[in-house]
Design a protein around this motif. Structure first.
Motif, PDB file in Angstrom:
ATOM      1  N   THR A   1     -16.383  -1.754  -3.229  1.00 23.58           N
ATOM      2  CA  THR A   1     -15.447  -3.043  -3.246  1.00 23.58           C
ATOM      3  C   THR A   1     -14.596  -3.898  -4.105  1.00 23.58           C
ATOM      4  O   THR A   1     -15.748  -4.613  -3.933  1.00 23.58           O
TER       5      THR A   1
ATOM      6  N   MET B   1      -6.259  -0.644  -2.897  1.00 28.50           N
ATOM      7  CA  MET B   1      -6.226  -1.450  -4.064  1.00 28.50           C
ATOM      8  C   MET B   1      -5.530  -1.608  -4.635  1.00 28.50           C
ATOM      9  O   MET B   1      -5.307  -2.458  -5.704  1.00 28.50           O
TER      10      MET B   1
ATOM     11  N   ARG C   1       0.893  -1.179   0.133  1.00 31.41           N
ATOM     12  CA  ARG C   1      -0.286  -0.139   0.040  1.00 31.41           C
ATOM     13  C   ARG C   1       0.868   1.174   0.251  1.00 31.41           C
ATOM     14  O   ARG C   1       0.743   2.432  -0.661  1.00 31.41           O
TER      15      ARG C   1
ATOM     16  N   THR D   1      -6.859   1.444  -9.558  1.00 30.71           N
ATOM     17  CA  THR D   1      -8.347   1.007  -9.136  1.00 30.71           C
ATOM     18  C   THR D   1      -8.883   2.378  -9.556  1.00 30.71           C
ATOM     19  O   THR D   1      -9.475   2.386 -10.646  1.00 30.71           O
TER      20      THR D   1
END
Length: 284
Positions: A185, A227, A92, A231
């Motif tokens: 999501t 993600m 991340r 994304t």
């Protein structure tokens, strides 16, 4: 269609410390079954401290049939990975770095310098530097892209840990996201259930995909998301009414050396033999 009418392709890749697989990556590109005068490459080397850049330049110099290539350097500082050593948190933190590098590639693709040297290109073939393509991949994507604006080749992402890849499904209707701005999501597809050589809609994809020039000309860029940086790129495309899809071809191999090494440090009891290439995702 004559060779002179075929789309012009620019293969782009952000590259960082890939000396263990960069030659195979270049070999894959060099073996693509596509006219050399219709394809060029743009490699952006970011903060690479190993021999990756040397290997790239040596390979191009020794293979005169390799597509015309532009290489550039970018030194985006590494994030402070000491904040959290869990592997998903490391990734991340890296996503913010990836955003800067990928947006720089977009800037280069649309710059007067690239347009002067590379001409009026039709597609960006965005390719991560640990994906080894097979000769027929580019033609397979071009033959099936149809009305899709972002169109990916499905790859395996979790080597040894489960059958997930570079495509995410919707968990809410896409119209809800577009009209309400509600953040969905992503849900990973289970790769063995996907149809072979049949295009399908997806919510998010990346890593190995054809992108029509109009996508970049529309102002879509990468933004940070937990993600992955792809994304928001895809979500912004949906907002503009563009179509995102993918295709299972079996015409690539994902070499995840660094991620595999990192994951095994934290998951030493996982069985590396659980490789879902046995499902036929990668052709011999």
């Amino acid at each position: 269609m004559s060779k002179s009418d075929l789309p012009k392709i620019i293969i782009t890749s952000p590259v960082r410390e890939r000396e263990e697989c960069i030659v195979d990556f270049l070999e894959g590109i060099n073996r693509l079954e596509y006219p050399r005068n219709r394809v060029k490459c743009l490699f952006l080397i970011n903060n690479s401290k190993d021999n990756t850049e040397k290997y790239i330049l040596d390979y191009i110099a020794s293979h005169k049939d390799f597509p015309e290539t532009f290489t550039g350097n970018l030194n985006v500082p590494d994030p402070d990975l000491l904040q959290d050593c869990r592997n998903h948190m490391v990734r991340r933190q890296l996503y913010s770095q990836f955003v800067l590098v990928r947006n720089k590639i977009i800037d280069l693709l649309l710059s007067p310098e690239i347009m002067k040297d590379f001409g009026d290109w039709d597609y960006q073939f965005s390719l991560d530097s640990d994906i080894i393509v097979k000769p027929g991949l580019l033609n397979a994507l071009l033959d099936n892209i149809g009305e899709y604006d972002i169109f990916a080749n499905v790859i395996e992402n979790d080597y040894g840990f489960g059958a997930t890849g570079n495509v995410l499904d919707f968990d809410i209707p896409i119209d809800n996201f577009i009209k309400e701005g509600r953040l969905p999501t992503g849900i990973h597809y289970y790769l063995p259930t996907l149809p072979f050589m049949e295009p399908f809609d997806c919510f998010v994809t990346g890593a190995c995909c054809l992108i029509k020039r109009l996508v970049l000309k529309s102002g879509i860029c990468y933004e940070h998301h937990n993600m992955g940086e792809d994304t928001w790129f895809c979500m912004n495309a949906h907002k503009k009414g563009l179509k995102v899809g993918a295709l299972v071809t079996g015409l690539s191999e994902h070499r995840m050396y660094e991620r595999y090494r990192v994951e095994m440090e934290y998951r030493p009891n996982d069985d590396p033999s659980k490789d879902y290439r046995k499902y036929g995702m990668v052709q011999a």
